[in-house]
Scaffold this motif. Structure first.
Motif, PDB file in Angstrom:
ATOM      1  N   MET A   1       0.833  -1.194   0.000  1.00 13.50           N
ATOM      2  CA  MET A   1       0.000   0.000   0.000  1.00 13.50           C
ATOM      3  C   MET A   1       0.874   1.254   0.000  1.00 13.50           C
ATOM      4  O   MET A   1       0.577   2.207  -0.680  1.00 13.50           O
ATOM      5  CB  MET A   1      -0.939  -0.005   1.208  1.00 13.50           C
ATOM      6  CG  MET A   1      -1.845   1.197   1.248  1.00 13.50           C
ATOM      7  SD  MET A   1      -3.385   1.002   2.117  1.00 13.50           S
ATOM      8  CE  MET A   1      -2.928   1.383   3.772  1.00 13.50           C
ATOM      9  N   LYS A   2       1.947   1.251   0.773  1.00 11.81           N
ATOM     10  CA  LYS A   2       2.832   2.413   0.832  1.00 11.81           C
ATOM     11  C   LYS A   2       3.402   2.741  -0.547  1.00 11.81           C
ATOM     12  O   LYS A   2       3.542   3.900  -0.901  1.00 11.81           O
ATOM     13  CB  LYS A   2       3.947   2.152   1.840  1.00 11.81           C
ATOM     14  CG  LYS A   2       4.799   3.350   2.120  1.00 11.81           C
ATOM     15  CD  LYS A   2       5.811   3.061   3.192  1.00 11.81           C
ATOM     16  CE  LYS A   2       6.617   4.300   3.493  1.00 11.81           C
ATOM     17  NZ  LYS A   2       7.592   4.067   4.538  1.00 11.81           N
ATOM     18  N   ASP A   3       3.717   1.708  -1.314  1.00 14.47           N
ATOM     19  CA  ASP A   3       4.254   1.926  -2.660  1.00 14.47           C
ATOM     20  C   ASP A   3       3.276   2.675  -3.547  1.00 14.47           C
ATOM     21  O   ASP A   3       3.676   3.485  -4.369  1.00 14.47           O
ATOM     22  CB  ASP A   3       4.626   0.593  -3.309  1.00 14.47           C
ATOM     23  CG  ASP A   3       5.811  -0.073  -2.630  1.00 14.47           C
ATOM     24  OD1 ASP A   3       6.608   0.635  -1.982  1.00 14.47           O
ATOM     25  OD2 ASP A   3       5.925  -1.299  -2.745  1.00 14.47           O
ATOM     26  N   PHE A   4       1.990   2.422  -3.384  1.00 18.66           N
ATOM     27  CA  PHE A   4       0.977   3.102  -4.190  1.00 18.66           C
ATOM     28  C   PHE A   4       1.052   4.611  -3.981  1.00 18.66           C
ATOM     29  O   PHE A   4       1.028   5.390  -4.932  1.00 18.66           O
ATOM     30  CB  PHE A   4      -0.425   2.590  -3.849  1.00 18.66           C
ATOM     31  CG  PHE A   4      -1.515   3.403  -4.487  1.00 18.66           C
ATOM     32  CD1 PHE A   4      -1.769   3.290  -5.849  1.00 18.66           C
ATOM     33  CD2 PHE A   4      -2.259   4.304  -3.746  1.00 18.66           C
ATOM     34  CE1 PHE A   4      -2.765   4.063  -6.447  1.00 18.66           C
ATOM     35  CE2 PHE A   4      -3.241   5.064  -4.334  1.00 18.66           C
ATOM     36  CZ  PHE A   4      -3.495   4.946  -5.691  1.00 18.66           C
ATOM     37  N   HIS A  45     -12.422   3.391   0.820  1.00 17.41           N
ATOM     38  CA  HIS A  45     -11.028   3.264   1.221  1.00 17.41           C
ATOM     39  C   HIS A  45     -10.217   2.333   0.319  1.00 17.41           C
ATOM     40  O   HIS A  45     -10.684   1.274  -0.092  1.00 17.41           O
ATOM     41  CB  HIS A  45     -10.943   2.802   2.678  1.00 17.41           C
ATOM     42  CG  HIS A  45     -11.532   3.808   3.618  1.00 17.41           C
ATOM     43  ND1 HIS A  45     -10.765   4.532   4.477  1.00 17.41           N
ATOM     44  CD2 HIS A  45     -12.804   4.237   3.796  1.00 17.41           C
ATOM     45  CE1 HIS A  45     -11.538   5.354   5.164  1.00 17.41           C
ATOM     46  NE2 HIS A  45     -12.771   5.193   4.767  1.00 17.41           N
ATOM     47  N   TYR A  46      -9.003   2.783   0.072  1.00 14.48           N
ATOM     48  CA  TYR A  46      -8.078   2.077  -0.814  1.00 14.48           C
ATOM     49  C   TYR A  46      -7.846   0.628  -0.385  1.00 14.48           C
ATOM     50  O   TYR A  46      -7.829  -0.269  -1.220  1.00 14.48           O
ATOM     51  CB  TYR A  46      -6.750   2.841  -0.877  1.00 14.48           C
ATOM     52  CG  TYR A  46      -5.660   2.114  -1.602  1.00 14.48           C
ATOM     53  CD1 TYR A  46      -5.710   1.945  -2.981  1.00 14.48           C
ATOM     54  CD2 TYR A  46      -4.583   1.574  -0.911  1.00 14.48           C
ATOM     55  CE1 TYR A  46      -4.702   1.269  -3.657  1.00 14.48           C
ATOM     56  CE2 TYR A  46      -3.571   0.903  -1.578  1.00 14.48           C
ATOM     57  CZ  TYR A  46      -3.649   0.745  -2.947  1.00 14.48           C
ATOM     58  OH  TYR A  46      -2.664   0.072  -3.612  1.00 14.48           O
ATOM     59  N   ASP A  47      -7.688   0.388   0.892  1.00 15.48           N
ATOM     60  CA  ASP A  47      -7.390  -0.975   1.347  1.00 15.48           C
ATOM     61  C   ASP A  47      -8.558  -1.936   1.136  1.00 15.48           C
ATOM     62  O   ASP A  47      -8.353  -3.137   1.002  1.00 15.48           O
ATOM     63  CB  ASP A  47      -6.921  -0.995   2.809  1.00 15.48           C
ATOM     64  CG  ASP A  47      -7.904  -0.377   3.774  1.00 15.48           C
ATOM     65  OD1 ASP A  47      -8.828   0.325   3.336  1.00 15.48           O
ATOM     66  OD2 ASP A  47      -7.745  -0.599   4.991  1.00 15.48           O
ATOM     67  N   GLU A  48      -9.774  -1.421   1.072  1.00 19.32           N
ATOM     68  CA  GLU A  48     -10.955  -2.264   0.845  1.00 19.32           C
ATOM     69  C   GLU A  48     -11.375  -2.306  -0.625  1.00 19.32           C
ATOM     70  O   GLU A  48     -12.004  -3.272  -1.062  1.00 19.32           O
ATOM     71  CB  GLU A  48     -12.120  -1.762   1.687  1.00 19.32           C
ATOM     72  CG  GLU A  48     -11.887  -1.886   3.180  1.00 19.32           C
ATOM     73  CD  GLU A  48     -13.019  -1.289   3.981  1.00 19.32           C
ATOM     74  OE1 GLU A  48     -14.179  -1.321   3.521  1.00 19.32           O
ATOM     75  OE2 GLU A  48     -12.739  -0.779   5.084  1.00 19.32           O
ATOM     76  N   TYR A  49     -11.080  -1.257  -1.371  1.00 19.34           N
ATOM     77  CA  TYR A  49     -11.488  -1.138  -2.779  1.00 19.34           C
ATOM     78  C   TYR A  49     -10.307  -0.694  -3.646  1.00 19.34           C
ATOM     79  O   TYR A  49     -10.334   0.387  -4.224  1.00 19.34           O
ATOM     80  CB  TYR A  49     -12.635  -0.132  -2.919  1.00 19.34           C
ATOM     81  CG  TYR A  49     -13.866  -0.512  -2.155  1.00 19.34           C
ATOM     82  CD1 TYR A  49     -14.837  -1.331  -2.730  1.00 19.34           C
ATOM     83  CD2 TYR A  49     -14.071  -0.062  -0.851  1.00 19.34           C
ATOM     84  CE1 TYR A  49     -15.973  -1.679  -2.038  1.00 19.34           C
ATOM     85  CE2 TYR A  49     -15.205  -0.410  -0.143  1.00 19.34           C
ATOM     86  CZ  TYR A  49     -16.158  -1.220  -0.742  1.00 19.34           C
ATOM     87  OH  TYR A  49     -17.292  -1.575  -0.042  1.00 19.34           O
TER      88      TYR A  49
END
Length: 88
Positions: A1-4, A45-49
Motif C-alpha cells: 500500500m505504501k508503494d501506491f 477506502h483504498y485498502d478495501e477497494y
C-alpha cells in the motif's frame, strides 16, 4: 500500500484531483466555508477497494482537519487540537 502512495501514477492523480476541486476542501465548501485542500481522500477506502484507487468519482480534496475526521487514527497528536471543525 505504501508503494501506491509514492507512485508517479498516484502523484499525478492527486495533482489532477486537487486541480479539479480548485485546491479547496470539498467538505468545508459543503458547509459554506473556504479552506485550502492538502489531501486527496479515497471515499471508498483504498485498502478495501483497490480497484477504485484512481477512480475520479472515488476521490475528493480535503483539508487536514476534514481528512482527520475520516481517519482519526491517522491524526497526529499536534493536529488534534487545532483546525478541527465543530460542525461535524
Amino acid at each position: 500500500m505504501k508503494d501506491f502512495y509514492t507512485s508517479t501514477q498516484w502523484k499525478n492523480k492527486r495533482a489532477a484531483i486537487l486541480s479539479r476541486d480548485g485546491y479547496m476542501c470539498q467538505r468545508c465548501k459543503r458547509y459554506g466555508r473556504q479552506r485550502e485542500a492538502t489531501t486527496v481522500h479515497h471515499i471508498k477506502h483504498y485498502d478495501e477497494y483497490p480497484e477504485l484507487a484512481l477512480d475520479n468519482d472515488n476521490l475528493i480534496s480535503l483539508c487536514e482537519a476534514c481528512h482527520n475526521f475520516f481517519h482519526p487514527e491517522k491524526a497526529k497528536k499536534s493536529n488534534k487540537s487545532r483546525g478541527n471543525h465543530r460542525y461535524f
